[in-house]
Design an enzyme around this catalytic site. Structure first.
Site, PDB file in Angstrom:
ATOM      1  N   GLU A  91       0.831  -1.193   0.000  1.00  0.00           N
ATOM      2  CA  GLU A  91       0.000   0.000   0.000  1.00  0.00           C
ATOM      3  C   GLU A  91       0.873   1.253   0.000  1.00  0.00           C
ATOM      4  O   GLU A  91       1.940   1.265   0.593  1.00  0.00           O
ATOM      5  CB  GLU A  91      -0.896  -0.019   1.244  1.00  0.00           C
ATOM      6  CG  GLU A  91      -1.647  -1.352   1.328  1.00  0.00           C
ATOM      7  CD  GLU A  91      -2.696  -1.413   2.420  1.00  0.00           C
ATOM      8  OE1 GLU A  91      -3.437  -2.402   2.442  1.00  0.00           O
ATOM      9  OE2 GLU A  91      -2.787  -0.487   3.242  1.00  0.00           O
ATOM     10  N   CYS A 104       3.642   8.427   0.556  1.00  0.00           N
ATOM     11  CA  CYS A 104       4.137   7.546   1.613  1.00  0.00           C
ATOM     12  C   CYS A 104       4.351   6.164   0.987  1.00  0.00           C
ATOM     13  O   CYS A 104       3.406   5.559   0.482  1.00  0.00           O
ATOM     14  CB  CYS A 104       3.079   7.519   2.711  1.00  0.00           C
ATOM     15  SG  CYS A 104       3.452   6.412   4.055  1.00  0.00           S
ATOM     16  N   CYS A 111       5.993  -6.472   8.026  1.00  0.00           N
ATOM     17  CA  CYS A 111       7.128  -5.985   8.811  1.00  0.00           C
ATOM     18  C   CYS A 111       7.367  -6.962   9.944  1.00  0.00           C
ATOM     19  O   CYS A 111       6.418  -7.473  10.525  1.00  0.00           O
ATOM     20  CB  CYS A 111       6.805  -4.599   9.381  1.00  0.00           C
ATOM     21  SG  CYS A 111       8.162  -3.891  10.350  1.00  0.00           S
ATOM     22  N   CYS A 115       5.802  -4.035  16.331  1.00  0.00           N
ATOM     23  CA  CYS A 115       5.384  -2.993  17.278  1.00  0.00           C
ATOM     24  C   CYS A 115       3.917  -3.226  17.641  1.00  0.00           C
ATOM     25  O   CYS A 115       3.090  -3.510  16.773  1.00  0.00           O
ATOM     26  CB  CYS A 115       5.577  -1.603  16.678  1.00  0.00           C
ATOM     27  SG  CYS A 115       7.297  -1.270  16.244  1.00  0.00           S
ATOM     28  N   CYS A 118       0.850  -1.326  15.864  1.00  0.00           N
ATOM     29  CA  CYS A 118       0.896  -1.133  14.407  1.00  0.00           C
ATOM     30  C   CYS A 118       0.274  -2.313  13.671  1.00  0.00           C
ATOM     31  O   CYS A 118       0.639  -3.467  13.904  1.00  0.00           O
ATOM     32  CB  CYS A 118       2.356  -0.951  13.991  1.00  0.00           C
ATOM     33  SG  CYS A 118       2.603  -0.914  12.211  1.00  0.00           S
ATOM     34  N   GLY A 158       6.439  -1.633   6.478  1.00  0.00           N
ATOM     35  CA  GLY A 158       7.808  -2.119   6.564  1.00  0.00           C
ATOM     36  C   GLY A 158       8.751  -1.223   7.334  1.00  0.00           C
ATOM     37  O   GLY A 158       8.450  -0.054   7.610  1.00  0.00           O
ATOM     38  N   GLU A 159       9.886  -1.794   7.691  1.00  0.00           N
ATOM     39  CA  GLU A 159      10.964  -1.059   8.359  1.00  0.00           C
ATOM     40  C   GLU A 159      12.062  -0.861   7.303  1.00  0.00           C
ATOM     41  O   GLU A 159      12.779  -1.806   6.946  1.00  0.00           O
ATOM     42  CB  GLU A 159      11.462  -1.880   9.553  1.00  0.00           C
ATOM     43  CG  GLU A 159      12.791  -1.452  10.132  1.00  0.00           C
ATOM     44  CD  GLU A 159      12.900   0.030  10.481  1.00  0.00           C
ATOM     45  OE1 GLU A 159      11.966   0.590  11.080  1.00  0.00           O
ATOM     46  OE2 GLU A 159      13.927   0.639  10.138  1.00  0.00           O
ATOM     47  N   SER A 190      12.039   6.670   7.662  1.00  0.00           N
ATOM     48  CA  SER A 190      11.588   6.552   9.051  1.00  0.00           C
ATOM     49  C   SER A 190      11.965   5.182   9.591  1.00  0.00           C
ATOM     50  O   SER A 190      11.694   4.162   8.965  1.00  0.00           O
ATOM     51  CB  SER A 190      10.059   6.726   9.090  1.00  0.00           C
ATOM     52  OG  SER A 190       9.579   6.562  10.402  1.00  0.00           O
ATOM     53  N   SER A 214      11.326   6.654  15.201  1.00  0.00           N
ATOM     54  CA  SER A 214      10.102   6.402  15.967  1.00  0.00           C
ATOM     55  C   SER A 214      10.502   5.961  17.365  1.00  0.00           C
ATOM     56  O   SER A 214      11.014   4.865  17.549  1.00  0.00           O
ATOM     57  CB  SER A 214       9.294   5.304  15.274  1.00  0.00           C
ATOM     58  OG  SER A 214       8.965   5.716  13.956  1.00  0.00           O
ATOM     59  N   ASN A 290      -3.719   5.747  16.119  1.00  0.00           N
ATOM     60  CA  ASN A 290      -4.820   5.384  15.216  1.00  0.00           C
ATOM     61  C   ASN A 290      -5.193   3.940  15.505  1.00  0.00           C
ATOM     62  O   ASN A 290      -4.350   3.062  15.355  1.00  0.00           O
ATOM     63  CB  ASN A 290      -4.372   5.481  13.755  1.00  0.00           C
ATOM     64  CG  ASN A 290      -4.166   6.922  13.306  1.00  0.00           C
ATOM     65  OD1 ASN A 290      -5.012   7.772  13.563  1.00  0.00           O
ATOM     66  ND2 ASN A 290      -3.048   7.190  12.666  1.00  0.00           N
ATOM     67  N   CYS A 333      -1.243   6.525   9.601  1.00  0.00           N
ATOM     68  CA  CYS A 333      -0.040   5.862  10.123  1.00  0.00           C
ATOM     69  C   CYS A 333      -0.406   4.604  10.883  1.00  0.00           C
ATOM     70  O   CYS A 333      -1.286   4.610  11.729  1.00  0.00           O
ATOM     71  CB  CYS A 333       0.663   6.761  11.136  1.00  0.00           C
ATOM     72  SG  CYS A 333       1.416   8.192  10.449  1.00  0.00           S
TER      73      CYS A 333
HETATM   74  N1  SAH Z   1       8.825   1.154  10.248  1.00  0.00           N
HETATM   75  C1  SAH Z   1       9.052   2.552  10.238  1.00  0.00           C
HETATM   76  C2  SAH Z   1       8.230   3.288   9.213  1.00  0.00           C
HETATM   77  C3  SAH Z   1       6.807   2.856   8.996  1.00  0.00           C
HETATM   78  S1  SAH Z   1       5.700   3.209  10.314  1.00  0.00           S
HETATM   79  C4  SAH Z   1       8.856   3.136  11.610  1.00  0.00           C
HETATM   80  O1  SAH Z   1       8.346   2.454  12.494  1.00  0.00           O
HETATM   81  O2  SAH Z   1       9.268   4.277  11.814  1.00  0.00           O
HETATM   82  C5  SAH Z   1       5.418   4.949  10.115  1.00  0.00           C
HETATM   83  C6  SAH Z   1       5.029   5.679  11.409  1.00  0.00           C
HETATM   84  O3  SAH Z   1       3.707   5.284  11.813  1.00  0.00           O
HETATM   85  C7  SAH Z   1       5.952   5.349  12.578  1.00  0.00           C
HETATM   86  O4  SAH Z   1       6.352   6.518  13.253  1.00  0.00           O
HETATM   87  C8  SAH Z   1       5.063   4.490  13.426  1.00  0.00           C
HETATM   88  O5  SAH Z   1       5.460   4.506  14.729  1.00  0.00           O
HETATM   89  C9  SAH Z   1       3.695   5.091  13.204  1.00  0.00           C
HETATM   90  N2  SAH Z   1       2.592   4.226  13.617  1.00  0.00           N
HETATM   91  C10 SAH Z   1       2.558   2.887  13.594  1.00  0.00           C
HETATM   92  N3  SAH Z   1       1.376   2.429  14.063  1.00  0.00           N
HETATM   93  C11 SAH Z   1       0.639   3.512  14.395  1.00  0.00           C
HETATM   94  C12 SAH Z   1      -0.677   3.700  14.915  1.00  0.00           C
HETATM   95  N4  SAH Z   1      -1.465   2.676  15.184  1.00  0.00           N
HETATM   96  N5  SAH Z   1      -1.106   4.956  15.127  1.00  0.00           N
HETATM   97  C13 SAH Z   1      -0.311   6.022  14.814  1.00  0.00           C
HETATM   98  N6  SAH Z   1       0.925   5.904  14.308  1.00  0.00           N
HETATM   99  C14 SAH Z   1       1.411   4.669  14.108  1.00  0.00           C
HETATM  100 FE1  SF4 Z   2       7.202  -2.129  11.509  1.00  0.00          FE
HETATM  101 FE2  SF4 Z   2       7.199   0.546  11.791  1.00  0.00          FE
HETATM  102 FE3  SF4 Z   2       4.962  -0.911  12.197  1.00  0.00          FE
HETATM  103 FE4  SF4 Z   2       6.980  -1.059  13.929  1.00  0.00          FE
HETATM  104  S1  SF4 Z   2       5.736   0.773  13.475  1.00  0.00           S
HETATM  105  S2  SF4 Z   2       5.814  -2.790  13.121  1.00  0.00           S
HETATM  106  S3  SF4 Z   2       8.721  -0.901  12.593  1.00  0.00           S
HETATM  107  S4  SF4 Z   2       6.038  -0.661  10.278  1.00  0.00           S
END
Ligand code: SAH
Ligand code: SF4
Length: 341
Positions: A91, A104, A111, A115, A118, A158-159, A190, A214, A290, A333
């Site tokens: 996506e 984006c 991933c 986390c 996420c 993804g990371e 990021s 993050s 979110n 996000c």
């Molecule tokens: N893997 C990388 C980039 C993708 S995530 C990272 O973690 O930085 C992009 C951003 O969305 C990150 O800052 C992440 O922490 C945030 N994010 C992930 N899940 C979220 C959620 N449920 N609500 C708000 N932000 C979130």
């Molecule tokens: Fe992967 Fe970023 Fe989501 Fe963490 S926040 S699971 S690193 S995509």
């Protein structure tokens, strides 16, 4: 030749190797593909005297077997889904704002960082993306969806630093002035704090590439729970890597902090964050959680977000709150990979 994985210089080397031709034809072909969105160079004046070469190149050229299989527009953002050659999907999200458009992009299918908040993390890693599949997302935004794109953020699925070599090459291709021409200063990678990836990226010295980190919690006990990658790379190691990162003059790190009501947003958490960030040039982005399909956490209301941001400002931090957009189409996000209700 997988053209979307090549810079113009790489293409010239390939043309030289395959056909004994050099920069002149490479530049013309590169322009046709990346600036005009063509899939052949047969019409360009540079090839008027070289129809055999044009035909050979047309046969050599490979575009990734990707297609946009769905689009969801909620009036503020456009999420598009790409089906890859093997049937996997990724996506991407187009976010217009004040005359500029940010794209984006995803760097992996799923991933493996896991986390807790996420949606993508709950999928696990299905596979890495190849260079051309990352670049395709910008190519498709420009030439299939016909949207202008001036900024790229690697904040999709993804990371990025877990797939660091293809991400670095994708940045080089997207930045190539002879083609897509998106300056590194308009691209943000990021990371959840992948220290080895950060060192690799630092060594590459991509001038002015922006980095978002993050953090979400500034003590190891809580961060280990929220961001399991912290067990491998604890906060102290992450800070060392950031201190060693070659920022451009007046450059800053963007610190991403997902606010989870009652979990990481007390005045003590604000204080700990400020202490942790001391000595680093930073801008903090507070992102209210979110909820995904699994709503494990509570989304803070406006007043609570204001309160936390004020606490950070009182600690001397420069703070912006990110306004959630795209929640209706699971494009905000952390929601990528989730099902649209
Ligand atoms: N893997 C990388 C980039 C993708 S995530 C990272 O973690 O930085 C992009 C951003 O969305 C990150 O800052 C992440 O922490 C945030 N994010 C992930 N899940 C979220 C959620 N449920 N609500 C708000 N932000 C979130
Ligand atoms: Fe992967 Fe970023 Fe989501 Fe963490 S926040 S699971 S690193 S995509």
């Amino acid at each position: 030749m997988n053209i979307l994985s090549l810079t113009c210089k790489d293409l010239a080397a390939e043309l030289d190797r395959l056909h004994g031709k050099g920069h002149y034809h490479a530049r013309a072909l590169y322009r046709d593909v990346f600036k005009l969105g063509r899939r052949t160079c047969a019409e360009s004046p540079e090839f008027a005297d070289a129809p055999t070469l044009a035909a050979q190149l047309a046969a050599d050229l490979r575009f990734p077997d990707c297609r946009i299989s769905a689009q969801h527009d909620d009036g503020s953002v456009l999420k598009f889904i790409t089906t890859l050659a093997d049937g996997e999907t990724i996506e991407s999200v187009l976010i217009p704002d004040k005359g500029r458009t940010t794209l984006c992009v995803s760097s992996q299918v799923g991933c493996r960082m896991g986390c807790k908040f996420c949606v993508t993390g709950q999928m696990g890693l299905r596979r890495h993306l190849q260079v051309e599949e990352i670049v395709w997302q910008l190519y498709a935004a420009r030439f299939v969806l016909k949207r202008p794109v001036n900024n790229i953020v690697f904040m999709g699925m993804g990371e990025p630093l877990d797939n660091v070599e293809p991400v670095i090459q994708a940045v080089r291709v997207m930045a190539d002035q002879r083609g897509l021409n998106l300056a590194c200063s308009h691209m943000t990678v990021s990371t959840a704090g992948h220290v080895d990836g950060l060192r690799r990226l630092a060594a590459e010295r991509l001038p002015n590439l922006r980095l978002a980190v993050s953090i979400h919690a500034a003590n190891d006990a809580l961060r280990n729970q929220l961001v399991p990658l912290n067990v491998r790379y604890p906060l102290a190691r992450l800070k060392d890597a950031l201190l060693a990162f070659p920022l451009p003059r007046r450059g800053v790190f963007f610190i991403e902090y997902v606010q989870l009501a009652g979990v990481n947003d007390s005045p003590e958490h604000a204080e700990a964050l400020a202490r942790y960030l001391a000595g680093l040039p930073v801008r903090v982005n507070v992102i209210p959680y979110n909820g995904g399909s699994s709503r494990l956490f509570v989304t803070p209301d406006r007043a609570r977000v204001d309160q936390f941001c004020d606490a950070l400002v009182a600690q001397g931090l420069f703070v912006r709150r990110r306004h959630p957009r795209g929640r209706n189409v699971m494009a905000a996000c952390g929601q990528l990979g989730g099902v649209i209700a």
